[in-house]
Design a protein around this motif. Sequence first.
Motif, PDB file in Angstrom:
ATOM      1  N   ARG A 278      56.585  19.167  41.942  1.00 18.61           N
ATOM      2  CA  ARG A 278      57.987  19.365  41.610  1.00 18.61           C
ATOM      3  C   ARG A 278      58.100  20.405  40.488  1.00 18.61           C
ATOM      4  NH1 ARG A 278      61.917  19.913  39.126  1.00 18.61           N
ATOM      5  NH2 ARG A 278      60.541  20.077  37.337  1.00 18.61           N
TER       6      ARG A 278
ATOM      7  N   ASP B 262      73.693  23.829  33.606  1.00 19.27           N
ATOM      8  CA  ASP B 262      73.129  22.475  33.562  1.00 19.27           C
ATOM      9  C   ASP B 262      72.177  22.197  34.725  1.00 19.27           C
ATOM     10  OD1 ASP B 262      75.481  22.684  31.993  1.00 19.27           O
ATOM     11  OD2 ASP B 262      75.731  20.530  31.961  1.00 19.27           O
ATOM     12  N   PRO B 263      72.626  22.337  35.969  1.00 18.56           N
ATOM     13  CA  PRO B 263      71.686  22.060  37.072  1.00 18.56           C
ATOM     14  C   PRO B 263      70.587  23.114  37.215  1.00 18.56           C
ATOM     15  CG  PRO B 263      73.904  22.464  37.940  1.00 18.56           C
ATOM     16  CD  PRO B 263      74.004  22.546  36.462  1.00 18.56           C
TER      17      PRO B 263
ATOM     18  N   ASP C 298      77.757  17.276  38.137  1.00 15.94           N
ATOM     19  CA  ASP C 298      76.305  17.198  37.982  1.00 15.94           C
ATOM     20  C   ASP C 298      75.745  15.818  38.316  1.00 15.94           C
ATOM     21  OD1 ASP C 298      76.815  19.665  36.885  1.00 15.94           O
ATOM     22  OD2 ASP C 298      75.538  19.347  35.137  1.00 15.94           O
TER      23      ASP C 298
ATOM     24  N   ASN D 106      67.827  21.856  34.928  1.00  8.56           N
ATOM     25  CA  ASN D 106      67.205  20.666  35.538  1.00  8.56           C
ATOM     26  C   ASN D 106      66.153  21.020  36.592  1.00  8.56           C
ATOM     27  OD1 ASN D 106      67.081  17.763  35.932  1.00  8.56           O
ATOM     28  ND2 ASN D 106      68.114  18.119  37.894  1.00  8.56           N
ATOM     29  N   LEU D 107      66.128  22.282  37.048  1.00  7.47           N
ATOM     30  CA  LEU D 107      65.128  22.708  38.032  1.00  7.47           C
ATOM     31  C   LEU D 107      63.811  23.108  37.377  1.00  7.47           C
ATOM     32  CD1 LEU D 107      67.477  24.887  40.254  1.00  7.47           C
ATOM     33  CD2 LEU D 107      66.476  22.678  40.874  1.00  7.47           C
ATOM     34  N   HIS D 108      63.843  23.362  36.089  1.00  3.23           N
ATOM     35  CA  HIS D 108      62.669  23.924  35.408  1.00  3.23           C
ATOM     36  C   HIS D 108      61.990  22.862  34.553  1.00  3.23           C
ATOM     37  CE1 HIS D 108      63.543  28.163  36.504  1.00  3.23           C
ATOM     38  NE2 HIS D 108      64.749  27.660  36.662  1.00  3.23           N
TER      39      HIS D 108
ATOM     40  N   THR E 183      72.482  21.419  46.841  1.00  2.11           N
ATOM     41  CA  THR E 183      73.855  21.856  47.094  1.00  2.11           C
ATOM     42  C   THR E 183      73.910  23.147  47.901  1.00  2.11           C
ATOM     43  OG1 THR E 183      73.815  22.959  44.947  1.00  2.11           O
ATOM     44  CG2 THR E 183      74.835  20.789  45.022  1.00  2.11           C
TER      45      THR E 183
ATOM     46  N   HIS F  68      75.293  28.168  37.158  1.00  2.00           N
ATOM     47  CA  HIS F  68      75.741  26.968  36.445  1.00  2.00           C
ATOM     48  C   HIS F  68      74.539  26.488  35.638  1.00  2.00           C
ATOM     49  CE1 HIS F  68      77.554  22.624  36.817  1.00  2.00           C
ATOM     50  NE2 HIS F  68      77.467  23.029  35.588  1.00  2.00           N
TER      51      HIS F  68
ATOM     52  N   ILE G 192      57.456  26.250  40.722  1.00  2.00           N
ATOM     53  CA  ILE G 192      58.132  27.314  41.467  1.00  2.00           C
ATOM     54  C   ILE G 192      57.355  28.608  41.310  1.00  2.00           C
ATOM     55  CG2 ILE G 192      60.405  26.330  41.623  1.00  2.00           C
ATOM     56  CD1 ILE G 192      61.176  27.657  39.044  1.00  2.00           C
TER      57      ILE G 192
ATOM     58  N   LYS H  40      68.901  18.856  28.078  1.00  2.00           N
ATOM     59  CA  LYS H  40      67.868  17.837  28.317  1.00  2.00           C
ATOM     60  C   LYS H  40      66.642  18.025  27.429  1.00  2.00           C
ATOM     61  CE  LYS H  40      69.166  16.694  33.098  1.00  2.00           C
ATOM     62  NZ  LYS H  40      68.872  15.279  33.289  1.00  2.00           N
TER      63      LYS H  40
ATOM     64  N   PHE I 121      66.659  28.919  45.685  1.00  2.00           N
ATOM     65  CA  PHE I 121      67.351  27.634  45.448  1.00  2.00           C
ATOM     66  C   PHE I 121      66.627  26.731  44.457  1.00  2.00           C
ATOM     67  CE2 PHE I 121      68.424  27.615  50.282  1.00  2.00           C
ATOM     68  CZ  PHE I 121      69.410  28.565  50.108  1.00  2.00           C
ATOM     69  N   LYS I 122      65.318  26.935  44.307  1.00  3.86           N
ATOM     70  CA  LYS I 122      64.575  26.034  43.418  1.00  3.86           C
ATOM     71  C   LYS I 122      64.457  26.591  41.996  1.00  3.86           C
ATOM     72  CE  LYS I 122      62.020  23.846  47.196  1.00  3.86           C
ATOM     73  NZ  LYS I 122      60.749  23.848  47.960  1.00  3.86           N
ATOM     74  N   ALA I 123      65.056  27.753  41.750  1.00  2.00           N
ATOM     75  CA  ALA I 123      65.017  28.339  40.407  1.00  2.00           C
ATOM     76  C   ALA I 123      66.407  28.504  39.808  1.00  2.00           C
ATOM     77  CB  ALA I 123      64.312  29.695  40.438  1.00  2.00           C
TER      78      ALA I 123
ATOM     79  N   LYS J  14      73.285  16.684  28.540  1.00  2.00           N
ATOM     80  CA  LYS J  14      73.148  16.894  29.982  1.00  2.00           C
ATOM     81  C   LYS J  14      72.890  18.367  30.286  1.00  2.00           C
ATOM     82  CE  LYS J  14      77.138  16.653  32.513  1.00  2.00           C
ATOM     83  NZ  LYS J  14      77.397  18.000  33.044  1.00  2.00           N
ATOM     84  N   THR J  15      73.378  19.242  29.431  1.00  2.00           N
ATOM     85  CA  THR J  15      73.197  20.678  29.608  1.00  2.00           C
ATOM     86  C   THR J  15      71.740  21.079  29.415  1.00  2.00           C
ATOM     87  OG1 THR J  15      75.420  21.082  28.772  1.00  2.00           O
ATOM     88  CG2 THR J  15      73.893  22.949  28.742  1.00  2.00           C
TER      89      THR J  15
ATOM     90  N   THR K 104      72.764  26.090  42.818  1.00  2.00           N
ATOM     91  CA  THR K 104      73.518  26.688  43.923  1.00  2.00           C
ATOM     92  C   THR K 104      74.928  26.119  44.047  1.00  2.00           C
ATOM     93  OG1 THR K 104      72.517  25.071  45.413  1.00  2.00           O
ATOM     94  CG2 THR K 104      71.482  27.233  45.311  1.00  2.00           C
ATOM     95  N   ASP K 105      75.354  25.337  43.054  1.00  2.00           N
ATOM     96  CA  ASP K 105      76.682  24.722  43.160  1.00  2.00           C
ATOM     97  C   ASP K 105      77.786  25.630  42.638  1.00  2.00           C
ATOM     98  OD1 ASP K 105      75.355  23.964  40.507  1.00  2.00           O
ATOM     99  OD2 ASP K 105      77.462  23.515  40.116  1.00  2.00           O
TER     100      ASP K 105
ATOM    101  N   ASN L  41      62.791  18.481  45.377  1.00  2.00           N
ATOM    102  CA  ASN L  41      62.433  19.181  44.142  1.00  2.00           C
ATOM    103  C   ASN L  41      63.236  18.712  42.926  1.00  2.00           C
ATOM    104  OD1 ASN L  41      60.981  21.314  42.749  1.00  2.00           O
ATOM    105  ND2 ASN L  41      62.932  22.409  42.680  1.00  2.00           N
TER     106      ASN L  41
ATOM    107  N   LYS M  74      72.544  16.952  40.632  1.00  2.00           N
ATOM    108  CA  LYS M  74      71.167  16.803  40.159  1.00  2.00           C
ATOM    109  C   LYS M  74      70.372  15.814  40.999  1.00  2.00           C
ATOM    110  CE  LYS M  74      72.258  18.257  35.449  1.00  2.00           C
ATOM    111  NZ  LYS M  74      72.566  17.793  34.075  1.00  2.00           N
TER     112      LYS M  74
END
Lengths: 379, 379
Positions: B376, A350-351, B322, A354-356, B300, A348, B379, A58, A295-297, A55-56, A300-301, B354, B296
Amino acid sequence: MPALGPNAHLIGRPGSRAQLCTPALLLDLDAFQRNVALMAAFCRERGVALRPHAKTHKSVEIARQQLEAGAVGICCATIGEAERLTAGGIGNLLITSPIVTRPKLERLARLHERAAGLMVVADQIAAVDDLARIAAGTGRALHVLVDLGVGRQRTGCASTAGALAVARRIAGANSLAFGGVQAYAGHLQHVPEMAERARQGAPEDAKIEDVLEALSADSIAVPRVTGGGTGSHAIDAEGGLFTELQCGSYVFLDVDYRRVALRADAPQPFEPALFVRTAVISANAADHVTTDAGFKAFATDGPRPEILRGAPQGAEYFFFGDEHGRVELPDAPRHLPVGSVLECLTPHCDPTVNLHNVYHVVQDDALVDIWPIDARGAI
Amino acid sequence: MPALGPNAHLIGRPGSRAQLCTPALLLDLDAFQRNVALMAAFCRERGVALRPHAKTHKSVEIARQQLEAGAVGICCATIGEAERLTAGGIGNLLITSPIVTRPKLERLARLHERAAGLMVVADQIAAVDDLARIAAGTGRALHVLVDLGVGRQRTGCASTAGALAVARRIAGANSLAFGGVQAYAGHLQHVPEMAERARQGAPEDAKIEDVLEALSADSIAVPRVTGGGTGSHAIDAEGGLFTELQCGSYVFLDVDYRRVALRADAPQPFEPALFVRTAVISANAADHVTTDAGFKAFATDGPRPEILRGAPQGAEYFFFGDEHGRVELPDAPRHLPVGSVLECLTPHCDPTVNLHNVYHVVQDDALVDIWPIDARGAI
């Protein structure tokens, strides 16, 4: 599989780190590989198996390297992650959240036919019956662990009696094999002080022990007790209850985990290996400059990203919208010109991953490879 | 382009909404199309052009429908978004953040050769010179707007003198054409009360007016004044300064914007059209159940998701890691069984979109289409 993105032509070129389009997720290959080797050696020395959590990261390539270093298998959080890793040739997967609802059970049935060593978890009897039904159609036993609720009770059975009933149901199903006990105490992982973490973990260990005693009294053999994370790994390895650990974040080390004392002998044995590279795109304000990562790079949690390179000491990153960061500068020098490039430790991890779409794998000043984030978005 | 995911076989089947694998991003087709039509009609009636922002939806199909409804073009936040939309046949793009640094300028040069009507912004003279250099190589003029900093000064020139200098430089470059003025007051968009929003916007409007007067005195014709968002669209349309609006979120309406009074006559003319469908996967705790959507699946950076369907009145969603959500239930009935499915209004829509690979387009109880989120991760 995502394409390799706009920086693919730079692979292998000297000095190419400086030519990357921003924002870009960077993986420091040497630091990452030292982290992988360090955790593998630690588990080997303590006689506990390592099943790192995907999960970290992927990533098929990272899972492959973890297995090569000695991991017994890989954890996945979702059926989608397990599908992508299976497609990439990774076996011995454990899906760590209960698979329920008919559409996901159907996917699981198809995956079970082609994924060698696949294991899942259950925390209620009805779910065990569903798993038994789909496994019966595949002609080979599906290994199911009983999930025990610890800490904040995210998933898992809430009592020893509940766990015993689920385990019995698994053990009694013709199409299933009892895979052992899973207990993941997520709430412990980020407790900064090790002694306090151990203190908070003790009642959770007692719950696990109670379940193991009940299973033993019932003559149900327990092939594995799996759980733990990067935060609790040293405590769990000493405790003697866990036979395998599910650590994930140790490969990258993020802002969160850098604040956590992980071991008694070496509080922070791992190295930061994951960064976001971001460029200053506007510098007309008196008190800040604006970068191209928001926020998309970055996730934000959790905490804010930490600037590690490219800005004067004391410069701080703040979120500034979807695509922008605001960098506040210390008194002097007051200015960072447009085009300056910063590298930030990921908040953080993991998330953020998941953005990249890809990891830009770097060694010193060169991009040496690009690895797709194969299971990105496989939620 | 991302694949259509695990639900593609359900398209067109009656009752298929209930069979979707969770978590799934849902787009209510009818509500979405009413939102698109409503904003198009509003702008047409007020005589202001609409250039919707694709940073919100990152979708070729949605951009296509917005253009079909009368939009003059589409805004993009990044060069990557512009590349993906161009590949999907969408023209007349405006990239709303300054493009600086050599790797991005090289991409822009290549894009400019194939993207009809492409426009960009600049907020400093050196950046104009860079744009002039890359456009000179392409043989056709690149339209460049001067970006004016308003509000929190995220990007844009900080003064009238600065804006005038940048505009002069654009107008004087052989390979560039002066495209007008951009001013985006992001800080106004979520001010809940309309009168307060207008009050806070007045000094920003004065800055724009000052720049327009300076340009006029300098005999620089201004083809467009572009900016504004869903929050300020009615005020901006009345104000007479803006010739086009860059609204994005109106197509979906999220938790944030539902709290904002958008118009004097009809405070909330738009309808929620974007949801995340999530299933209960564990229900062993006394005070909550756990769902399969967490950091995910939902952005957030803003408020929490709001449960709209599938749970008793008063049930509330909280983030739980997550991949998990915690749903706290009101006093009675206390329980939601495993397998129950909830639909939640998305918190901040842009970064939520995204996180997903596709829109599951639904009408009543059926999945009628799946649209890829083409940009998606761009960025």
